[in-house]
Every structure is written in C-alpha cells, then in structure tokens.
Motif scaffolding. Structure first.
Motif, PDB file in Angstrom:
ATOM      1  N   SER A   1      29.064  59.112  31.292  1.00 32.33           N
ATOM      2  CA  SER A   1      30.320  59.153  31.358  1.00 32.33           C
ATOM      3  C   SER A   1      31.005  58.125  32.607  1.00 32.33           C
ATOM      4  O   SER A   1      31.854  57.369  32.306  1.00 32.33           O
ATOM      5  CB  SER A   1      31.153  60.498  31.590  1.00 32.33           C
ATOM      6  OG  SER A   1      30.636  61.280  30.319  1.00 32.33           O
TER       7      SER A   1
ATOM      8  N   SER B   1      30.289  54.712  31.667  1.00 29.37           N
ATOM      9  CA  SER B   1      31.160  54.041  30.551  1.00 29.37           C
ATOM     10  C   SER B   1      32.333  53.674  31.154  1.00 29.37           C
ATOM     11  O   SER B   1      33.036  52.651  30.860  1.00 29.37           O
ATOM     12  CB  SER B   1      31.194  55.137  29.400  1.00 29.37           C
ATOM     13  OG  SER B   1      30.069  55.410  28.678  1.00 29.37           O
ATOM     14  N   TYR B   2      32.754  54.546  32.006  1.00 25.11           N
ATOM     15  CA  TYR B   2      34.080  54.514  32.588  1.00 25.11           C
ATOM     16  C   TYR B   2      34.056  52.894  33.618  1.00 25.11           C
ATOM     17  O   TYR B   2      35.200  52.340  33.640  1.00 25.11           O
ATOM     18  CB  TYR B   2      34.483  55.629  33.496  1.00 25.11           C
ATOM     19  CG  TYR B   2      35.369  55.404  34.774  1.00 25.11           C
ATOM     20  CD1 TYR B   2      36.613  55.134  34.721  1.00 25.11           C
ATOM     21  CD2 TYR B   2      34.847  55.948  36.074  1.00 25.11           C
ATOM     22  CE1 TYR B   2      37.202  54.617  35.946  1.00 25.11           C
ATOM     23  CE2 TYR B   2      35.430  55.870  37.094  1.00 25.11           C
ATOM     24  CZ  TYR B   2      36.904  55.436  37.063  1.00 25.11           C
ATOM     25  OH  TYR B   2      37.710  55.270  38.282  1.00 25.11           O
TER      26      TYR B   2
ATOM     27  N   ILE C   1      24.978  63.505  30.427  1.00 27.73           N
ATOM     28  CA  ILE C   1      26.414  63.372  30.013  1.00 27.73           C
ATOM     29  C   ILE C   1      27.334  62.629  31.239  1.00 27.73           C
ATOM     30  O   ILE C   1      28.100  61.620  30.781  1.00 27.73           O
ATOM     31  CB  ILE C   1      26.895  64.451  29.141  1.00 27.73           C
ATOM     32  CG1 ILE C   1      26.269  64.720  27.935  1.00 27.73           C
ATOM     33  CG2 ILE C   1      28.253  64.175  28.922  1.00 27.73           C
ATOM     34  CD1 ILE C   1      26.613  65.883  27.175  1.00 27.73           C
TER      35      ILE C   1
ATOM     36  N   VAL D   1      34.809  60.432  27.322  1.00 23.99           N
ATOM     37  CA  VAL D   1      35.254  60.815  28.742  1.00 23.99           C
ATOM     38  C   VAL D   1      35.340  59.325  29.491  1.00 23.99           C
ATOM     39  O   VAL D   1      36.337  59.488  30.491  1.00 23.99           O
ATOM     40  CB  VAL D   1      33.933  61.433  29.407  1.00 23.99           C
ATOM     41  CG1 VAL D   1      34.486  61.796  30.928  1.00 23.99           C
ATOM     42  CG2 VAL D   1      33.893  62.935  28.525  1.00 23.99           C
ATOM     43  N   GLY D   2      34.618  58.445  29.387  1.00 24.79           N
ATOM     44  CA  GLY D   2      34.787  57.224  30.088  1.00 24.79           C
ATOM     45  C   GLY D   2      36.231  56.817  29.724  1.00 24.79           C
ATOM     46  O   GLY D   2      36.826  56.103  30.673  1.00 24.79           O
TER      47      GLY D   2
ATOM     48  N   ALA E   1      30.211  61.136  26.173  1.00 23.61           N
ATOM     49  CA  ALA E   1      30.259  60.177  27.329  1.00 23.61           C
ATOM     50  C   ALA E   1      31.465  59.029  27.292  1.00 23.61           C
ATOM     51  O   ALA E   1      32.159  58.303  28.327  1.00 23.61           O
ATOM     52  CB  ALA E   1      28.837  59.514  27.851  1.00 23.61           C
TER      53      ALA E   1
END
Length: 342
Positions: free
Chosen positions: A112, A115-116, A108, A30-31, A27
């Motif tokens: 993600s 986190s983004y 996930i 991806v973030g 995650a």
C-alpha cells in the motif's frame, strides 16, 4: 483478539480468497486513497528520488568506460536501462516477499505504501494550483517561478497566457504519466510493475533528450518510455473524454480534437491527453516553446474558441482527478472480474 483475527485469516486463506492478486488489489485501493488524502510525500528516501540517484550514479560510471562514439553510447544507454530496471524491480519485489512471509497484513501494508508513493494525483493538483495562486495573488514573475517547478521549458519569456498553458499541459500530460499509467501497471502486476514503469519514466525524464549529450545514450530509455506509455496514454485520453461532461466540458469537442490533434507532438503519447483537455476546455494549447535558450517550433493543439484564463488550471485539475477516479474504478472492476471468472 489476536487469535480470533488469525483464525479469520486462516479461514479466508483456506477459501482461496486471500491470494496475491487480492492483496495487491487491496494495496492499490489503499494507495489511491492515501494519495488523494496526503499527496506524494516529500522526503529524501522517496523511491523515485532513489531511482533518480541510481540513474545519475550509473550514468557517471558507465560513461567513464565508454569511447566517444555513437555505437558505444547506444550500448551504454542500453546497459543503463537494464541495470536500472533490474535494481528498481528487484529491491521492492524482495522486500514485498519478505514482508508477506512475516504476515499477510505486513505485506499489504508495505505494498500500500509503495502504491501510494508511485501515484501523483494530489501532488500534481497541488503544484499546478500553486501556479494559479501565484498569478492571482503575486503576478506574472511569481507565476513564472511557480510553473518553472513543474515544467522543463524556459519560463522567463512566458506571458501570463503562456504560464497558464504550461501548467495545463503539465496536468494533462501527467494525467497519464503520473497517474493512469502507474495505476494500470500496478493493477496488472502489483507494485513491482509500478516500479518498473516509474523507473522507465524517470529515465526518460533524465536522459531521454535529443541533444548532444543524450542523443544516443538516452535513446533506449526514450524508446522504451514510448512503448510503455503507448497504451496508457490512449486509455487516459478515452477516460478523460468519458468524464468530461461531468465537469461541464464538451465530450464532442474533446473527442474531435483528440482525433485531429493527438499526433501534434514529437512524442507519440504526449499529445493524447493534451488534445482531449484542449478540446474539452475549448482552448488552444502547445505551440512554440523555449528550451535551454533555443526556440522550438511546435504545432498547436486544439481550437482557440476563447481566451485561456487562470480558472482553466482548476478545470484541467478537475478533469485529471475525475479521470483518476474513473480509471481506478474500471481497472479494479476488470481485475476483480478476471479474478472471479478465472
């Protein structure tokens, strides 16, 4: 196809690979990628906006109950910190738990997105480059207006050099606050830890002032922010020193100015990356600044080996992005190594 994918997931799970640390690592990667591509989303339900609204609401409610004494305001500020952190961590933790219960990929995906939204590398670059563009195409008045969007100081008295310096200082300081620090927290304990850090950082930005309103009420938030940023700020500085030669900057001067000037700020953390950036670029930053109509005397950071120029905003952003990439690689490498060795 769906059954095959389920069988693959079951095999991975039975092998012990698809654990929560692995999911949070995926995650986070991806973030970071989403942040680099899209930048921080601008909408009303952004988590940081919601945390800001929560802080403002709780401040109003708590102050209504407080007598106007220093001790009461200190206690009220501590209550605010506890409530904001509890809510800011509990809600995303519960949501992640529910999504992971529904399906591992759903968890996930949500982590993600979290986190983004907790990273700000591209947005920091975008907003600071608006200052460079405004100065280059529309002049000083538009440059002042653009930089006022990203700094807390008064900008109406800044000359062009002052506007450029303000933009560079914002990029340098937020390399830690906006990127490396949340990255580190999320690398260690996942997105909920990122929310913990951003809640602390948002409280500091809203109430962590040494003025008549927040001298006591905001003290707990300010001290907690100093504690949470102590290690990330120094890690960010070291990463920026390491990355500086790759962008045509002086690693030696970056290290020298960091050692000499990293304490030239009231905050124990703010001058860490500013000092590295000033040394790497061979310019002088900081110095006196106006806040709320009052001139504050502040020490300078770095040596004025040359005049500051608009291109320095671009150079500072390259250092910030390079530091972000290095930090991501190293944090993930350490996390993966610990996972395998454990």
């Amino acid at each position: 196809m769906g059954q095959t994918m389920t069988e693959i997931i079951d095999i991975i799970r039975s092998a012990g690979w698809l654990t929560m640390p692995v999911c949070s690592t995926i995650a986070l990667v991806v973030g970071v990628i989403l942040d680099f591509i899209l930048g921080d989303p601008n909408y009303a339900w952004h988590p940081i906006r919601l945390i800001g609204s929560l802080i403002a609401y709780l401040e109003r409610q708590i102050r209504r109950q407080l007598p106007k004494t220093a001790g009461a305001e200190l206690c009220g500020g501590m209550v605010l910190v506890i409530l904001v952190l509890s809510i800011s961590v509990a809600i995303p933790s519960i949501l992640l738990f529910l999504f992971y219960q529904v399906h591992i990929f759903a968890g996930i995906a949500l982590e993600s997105i979290f986190s983004y939204q907790l990273l700000a590398a591209k947005s920091l670059r975008t907003e600071s480059m608006k200052v460079e563009k405004a100065l280059r195409t529309k002049g000083l008045s538009e440059g002042r207006r653009a930089v006022s969007m990203i700094v807390g100081r008064d900008t109406d008295k800044l000359d062009e050099t002052g506007v450029i310096k303000a933009a560079i200082e914002t990029v340098a300081e937020n390399t830690s606050d906006g990127v490396i620090a949340p990255l580190l927290f999320m690398a260690v304990l996942g997105a909920p830890a990122g929310f913990f850090y951003k809640a602390v950082n948002t409280m500091d930005s809203m109430i962590g002032y040494q003025n008549n309103t927040y001298l006591y009420f905001g003290r707990a938030a300010a001290r907690l922010d100093d504690i949470c940023n102590y290690i990330p700020a120094r890690i960010s500085a070291l990463f920026m020193i390491v990355i500086s030669p790759f962008f045509g900057c002086s690693c030696q001067d970056a290290y020298r100015i960091w050692r000499r000037d990293s304490r030239n700020h009231k905050s124990p953390n703010s001058a860490q990356t500013e000092a590295v950036c000033a040394g790497a670029l061979g310019i002088q930053l900081a110095g006196d600044a106006w806040y709320f109509g009052k001139l504050h005397k502040k020490p300078t950071i770095g040596d004025a080996k040359r005049e500051v120029e608009r291109e320095d905003i671009c150079r500072a952003n390259r250092l910030m992005m390079g530091t972000t990439v290095l930090g991501t690689i190293l944090f993930l490498a350490v996390k993966i190594a610990v996972f395998f060795l454990w």
